[in-house]
Design an enzyme around this catalytic site. Structure first.
Site, PDB file in Angstrom:
ATOM      1  N   THR A  79      15.256  -6.951  -9.391  1.00 42.22           N
ATOM      2  CA  THR A  79      15.469  -8.202 -10.121  1.00 42.22           C
ATOM      3  C   THR A  79      14.216  -9.056  -9.978  1.00 42.22           C
ATOM      4  OG1 THR A  79      17.820  -8.083  -9.637  1.00 42.22           O
ATOM      5  CG2 THR A  79      16.963 -10.244 -10.277  1.00 42.22           C
TER       6      THR A  79
ATOM      7  N   GLU B 248      19.267  -4.018 -13.077  1.00 38.66           N
ATOM      8  CA  GLU B 248      20.436  -3.276 -12.606  1.00 38.66           C
ATOM      9  C   GLU B 248      21.609  -4.241 -12.423  1.00 38.66           C
ATOM     10  OE1 GLU B 248      21.118   0.012 -12.289  1.00 38.66           O
ATOM     11  OE2 GLU B 248      23.050  -0.953 -12.004  1.00 38.66           O
TER      12      GLU B 248
ATOM     13  N   LEU C  56      24.740  -3.149 -11.132  1.00 36.97           N
ATOM     14  CA  LEU C  56      25.800  -2.610 -10.264  1.00 36.97           C
ATOM     15  C   LEU C  56      26.263  -3.662  -9.260  1.00 36.97           C
ATOM     16  CD1 LEU C  56      24.500  -2.047  -7.234  1.00 36.97           C
ATOM     17  CD2 LEU C  56      23.554  -0.051  -8.339  1.00 36.97           C
TER      18      LEU C  56
ATOM     19  N   LYS D 149      19.106 -10.480 -16.547  1.00 37.59           N
ATOM     20  CA  LYS D 149      19.673 -10.247 -15.207  1.00 37.59           C
ATOM     21  C   LYS D 149      19.949 -11.574 -14.495  1.00 37.59           C
ATOM     22  CE  LYS D 149      20.838  -8.494 -11.359  1.00 37.59           C
ATOM     23  NZ  LYS D 149      22.100  -7.833 -11.128  1.00 37.59           N
TER      24      LYS D 149
ATOM     25  N   PHE E   9      36.612 -13.772 -11.671  1.00 34.57           N
ATOM     26  CA  PHE E   9      35.579 -14.640 -11.090  1.00 34.57           C
ATOM     27  C   PHE E   9      35.946 -16.122 -11.047  1.00 34.57           C
ATOM     28  CE2 PHE E   9      31.562 -13.200  -9.416  1.00 34.57           C
ATOM     29  CZ  PHE E   9      31.760 -11.853  -9.466  1.00 34.57           C
TER      30      PHE E   9
ATOM     31  N   GLY F 275      37.299 -19.830  -2.967  1.00 34.50           N
ATOM     32  CA  GLY F 275      37.021 -19.152  -1.697  1.00 34.50           C
ATOM     33  C   GLY F 275      36.019 -19.918  -0.867  1.00 34.50           C
TER      34      GLY F 275
ATOM     35  N   CYS G  53      22.200 -11.050  -3.831  1.00 32.88           N
ATOM     36  CA  CYS G  53      21.833 -11.366  -5.217  1.00 32.88           C
ATOM     37  C   CYS G  53      22.070 -12.818  -5.612  1.00 32.88           C
ATOM     38  CB  CYS G  53      22.572 -10.426  -6.159  1.00 32.88           C
ATOM     39  SG  CYS G  53      22.025  -8.717  -5.951  1.00 32.88           S
TER      40      CYS G  53
ATOM     41  N   LYS H   3      19.904 -15.743  -3.871  1.00 38.70           N
ATOM     42  CA  LYS H   3      18.462 -15.751  -4.146  1.00 38.70           C
ATOM     43  C   LYS H   3      18.178 -15.827  -5.647  1.00 38.70           C
ATOM     44  CE  LYS H   3      17.316 -10.780  -4.254  1.00 38.70           C
ATOM     45  NZ  LYS H   3      17.118 -10.644  -5.696  1.00 38.70           N
TER      46      LYS H   3
HETATM   47  N1  LIG Z   1      22.035  -4.975  -3.840  1.00 38.27           N
HETATM   48  C1  LIG Z   1      22.555  -5.198  -5.018  1.00 38.27           C
HETATM   49  O1  LIG Z   1      23.772  -5.271  -5.184  1.00 38.27           O
HETATM   50  C2  LIG Z   1      21.670  -5.358  -6.223  1.00 38.27           C
HETATM   51  C3  LIG Z   1      22.234  -5.283  -7.501  1.00 38.27           C
HETATM   52  C4  LIG Z   1      21.404  -5.417  -8.607  1.00 38.27           C
HETATM   53  C5  LIG Z   1      20.052  -5.643  -8.436  1.00 38.27           C
HETATM   54  N2  LIG Z   1      19.531  -5.745  -7.175  1.00 38.27           N
HETATM   55  C6  LIG Z   1      18.094  -5.943  -7.031  1.00 38.27           C
HETATM   56  O2  LIG Z   1      17.495  -4.687  -6.735  1.00 38.27           O
HETATM   57  C7  LIG Z   1      16.391  -4.860  -5.849  1.00 38.27           C
HETATM   58  C8  LIG Z   1      16.598  -4.018  -4.600  1.00 38.27           C
HETATM   59  O3  LIG Z   1      17.717  -4.532  -3.907  1.00 38.27           O
HETATM   60  P1  LIG Z   1      18.417  -3.733  -2.702  1.00 38.27           P
HETATM   61  O4  LIG Z   1      19.619  -4.505  -2.331  1.00 38.27           O
HETATM   62  O5  LIG Z   1      18.529  -2.302  -3.058  1.00 38.27           O
HETATM   63  O6  LIG Z   1      17.265  -3.900  -1.576  1.00 38.27           O
HETATM   64  P2  LIG Z   1      17.207  -3.234  -0.130  1.00 38.27           P
HETATM   65  O7  LIG Z   1      16.580  -4.246   0.743  1.00 38.27           O
HETATM   66  O8  LIG Z   1      18.540  -2.663   0.221  1.00 38.27           O
HETATM   67  O9  LIG Z   1      16.212  -2.003  -0.315  1.00 38.27           O
HETATM   68  C9  LIG Z   1      14.855  -2.114  -0.571  1.00 38.27           C
HETATM   69  C10 LIG Z   1      14.161  -0.869  -0.022  1.00 38.27           C
HETATM   70  O10 LIG Z   1      12.801  -0.864  -0.468  1.00 38.27           O
HETATM   71  C11 LIG Z   1      12.000  -0.325   0.576  1.00 38.27           C
HETATM   72  N3  LIG Z   1      10.597  -0.685   0.339  1.00 38.27           N
HETATM   73  C12 LIG Z   1       9.988  -1.897   0.471  1.00 38.27           C
HETATM   74  N4  LIG Z   1       8.680  -1.804   0.137  1.00 38.27           N
HETATM   75  C13 LIG Z   1       8.455  -0.515  -0.229  1.00 38.27           C
HETATM   76  C14 LIG Z   1       7.311   0.210  -0.679  1.00 38.27           C
HETATM   77  N5  LIG Z   1       6.114  -0.386  -0.835  1.00 38.27           N
HETATM   78  N6  LIG Z   1       7.445   1.520  -0.936  1.00 38.27           N
HETATM   79  C15 LIG Z   1       8.633   2.141  -0.790  1.00 38.27           C
HETATM   80  N7  LIG Z   1       9.754   1.507  -0.372  1.00 38.27           N
HETATM   81  C16 LIG Z   1       9.670   0.204  -0.091  1.00 38.27           C
HETATM   82  C17 LIG Z   1      12.608  -0.923   1.835  1.00 38.27           C
HETATM   83  O11 LIG Z   1      12.232  -0.191   2.988  1.00 38.27           O
HETATM   84  C18 LIG Z   1      14.115  -0.795   1.507  1.00 38.27           C
HETATM   85  O12 LIG Z   1      14.632   0.441   1.944  1.00 38.27           O
HETATM   86  C19 LIG Z   1      16.286  -6.363  -5.597  1.00 38.27           C
HETATM   87  O13 LIG Z   1      15.390  -6.928  -6.511  1.00 38.27           O
HETATM   88  C20 LIG Z   1      17.693  -6.848  -5.890  1.00 38.27           C
HETATM   89  O14 LIG Z   1      17.723  -8.205  -6.287  1.00 38.27           O
HETATM   90  C21 LIG Z   1      20.310  -5.581  -6.072  1.00 38.27           C
END
Ligand SMILES: NC(=O)c1ccc[n+]([C@@H]2O[C@H](COP(=O)([O-])OP(=O)(O)OC[C@H]3O[C@@H](n4cnc5c(N)ncnc54)[C@H](O)[C@@H]3O)[C@@H](O)[C@H]2O)c1
Length: 441
Positions: free
Chosen positions: A121, A154, A156, A210, A255, A259, A266, A269
């Site tokens: 995001t 994304e 999800l 998003k 929604f 609560g 998400c 931030k």
């Molecule tokens: N978690 C959710 O529900 C969700 C849903 C939709 C979108 N997003 C977005 O997706 C993105 C990822 O979120 P997340 O929750 O999966 O994050 P996360 O913190 O769970 O995972 C991020 C991963 O990236 C790795 N990483 C960091 N720098 C790296 C590099 N240079 N090379 C390789 N790997 C590297 C970290 O070690 C970590 O394992 C964010 O922008 C978030 O806002 C998250």
């Protein structure tokens, strides 16, 4: 298709695994060598329903690989997803250092045309920065390789991530070439067989979509929490009000649950990042600022109720906490309300006995690791023994219909603080509990 996914967190691991499940060859890359090592041993670092089985199956049959080596992954793939974190920076903006570090590595290491797809995001304009960063590295190498930058936000939900990814409501693609749209259509067609859910648009609109979705959802939550706070003061019952308004199809039931505030990686931030982007462009987003402000206060509503009842000095008192993760069906504790509530209570001398079906390790090792006044137990009932009250913070299914006799027997006094309005007041009254919920006097 041959795909690499950079970043093996909640989004990267789920996306990579689901792409592999559809028959693609996927290499998941992470800089966290320990995480990669564990994944290779079959240890999935996060909890998501159905994820572990799918990871193991695809890893065993060779369609899913894990590595720290981005060069080899790029050599073996035509599409490269960026799925690293975009945490909140000091000023509320999204910190792009991980995304741009990956873009730099792609520019340094790619050896053929690559579709660079941003799934993280990211604020409007990030695709331009990714393109410039990749191009700068190619220029340094005197390379004339071509590449496409695509935005594929994304949607999800943690707790249902695999299901959401396999059956998406929509696939949003922002691109500026027909070949990029075509490649993404091809990749996603197995996920959208039932009917076309592919929404093509320009890159900036995709990036904005998003944030808009998350801001809308967070707004619904904060709106309902504000209504709950008014209900409580005027003597109305927000649960009845919810039923009353949800029946209007323009509003709907989803929604609008009152609560104790939203958390997670998400909404908090993303609302603040969108507000920051807006301010940077000269527009004060009054509504977005208020959504965040209401949520900040809402996370403290339950601890305030406890303090109002038991007094400011809570030393010598133990409280049972049910639920630590920011929502059910995940072990994710990022920005969880439990952190705020527990720290508010222990800072006044209370001890906490906490239970969560999946998040105890996260709490103990990261989010509450410095809080010595928290004890963790392996059953929800054990948390109650001789505690002053039970405080429910996450609506896990196993908390929905508990044995109220058992709760009454184990608690010191029959008091429940319910941060998720889980229980029917009539049932609770039968057991003669003192019952505090959100938005009801
Ligand atoms: N978690 C959710 O529900 C969700 C849903 C939709 C979108 N997003 C977005 O997706 C993105 C990822 O979120 P997340 O929750 O999966 O994050 P996360 O913190 O769970 O995972 C991020 C991963 O990236 C790795 N990483 C960091 N720098 C790296 C590099 N240079 N090379 C390789 N790997 C590297 C970290 O070690 C970590 O394992 C964010 O922008 C978030 O806002 C998250």
């Amino acid at each position: 298709m041959k795909i690499s996914v950079i970043g093996t967190g909640y989004v990267g691991l789920v996306s990579g695994t689901c792409f592999a499940q559809m028959g693609n060859s996927v290499i998941c890359v992470d800089i966290d060598a320990k995480k990669v090592k564990e994944l290779k041993k079959g240890n999935v670092p996060i909890y998501e329903p159905a994820l572990e089985e799918m990871v193991l199956e695809n890893y065993k049959n060779g369609s899913l690989e894990f590595t720290t080596d981005i060069k080899n992954a790029l050599d073996a793939s035509e599409i490269c997803f960026i799925a690293v974190g975009t945490p909140m920076g000091e000023d509320g903006s999204a910190d792009l250092k991980y995304v741009l570090a990956v873009a730099k590595s792609i520019g340094e290491n790619m050896t053929k045309h690559t579709y660079v797809v941003d799934k993280s995001t990211v604020p409007v304009g990030t695709a331009d920065q990714v393109r410039e960063t990749v191009q700068k590295e190619l220029n340094k190498r005197n390379s004339d390789l071509s590449f496409d930058v695509i935005s594929n936000p994304e949607f999800l939900k943690e707790g249902a991530a695999v299901e959401d990814f396999m059956k998406p409501d929509r696939v949003v693609i922002g691109a500026n070439s027909e070949q990029a749209f075509e490649k993404m259509r091809e990749l996603y067609s197995p996920f959208t067989r039932n009917h076309d859910r592919f929404i093509a648009m320009d890159i900036k609109s995709a990036e904005m979509t998003k944030y808009t979705a998350n801001a809308m959802l967070a707004t619904k939550i904060s709106f309902m929490n504000e209504i709950a706070n008014i209900c409580e003061r005027v003597g109305a019952d927000v649960n009845q009000v919810r039923n009353g308004i949800g029946s209007d199809s323009r509003i709907g039931y989803s929604f609008i649950y009152p609560g104790c505030g939203y958390g997670g990686s998400c909404f908090p931030k993303d609302v603040q990042a969108l507000a920051k982007t807006s301010k940077d462009h000269g527009y004060i987003p009054k509504l977005l600022d208020a959504v965040e402000e209401v949520n900040y206060a809402q996370k403290r509503v339950i601890s305030t109720k406890v303090i109002n009842y038991f007094g400011e000095d809570l030393s010598g008192k133990t409280f049972a906490v049910w639920g630590l993760s920011f929502k059910p069906e995940t072990d994710d504790m990022r920005e969880a309300t439990s952190i705020t509530v527990i720290n508010e209570l222990t800072s006044r001398g209370a001890n906490i006995r906490a239970y969560d079906p999946k998040a105890i390790r996260e709490a103990r090792e990261f989010y509450l690791k410095d809080n010595q006044q928290v004890e963790y137990v392996n059953s929800k009932y054990d948390a109650l023994n001789n505690a002053e009250a039970m405080i429910l913070l996450t609506e896990w299914k196993e908390f929905r219909s508990p044995d109220f006799d058992e709760i009454a027997k184990r608690l010191k006094s029959k008091i429940i603080f319910d941060g998720r309005n889980q229980y029917n007041k009539n049932i609770i009254n039968k057991y003669d509990f003192k019952y505090f919920q959100i938005g009801v006097k």
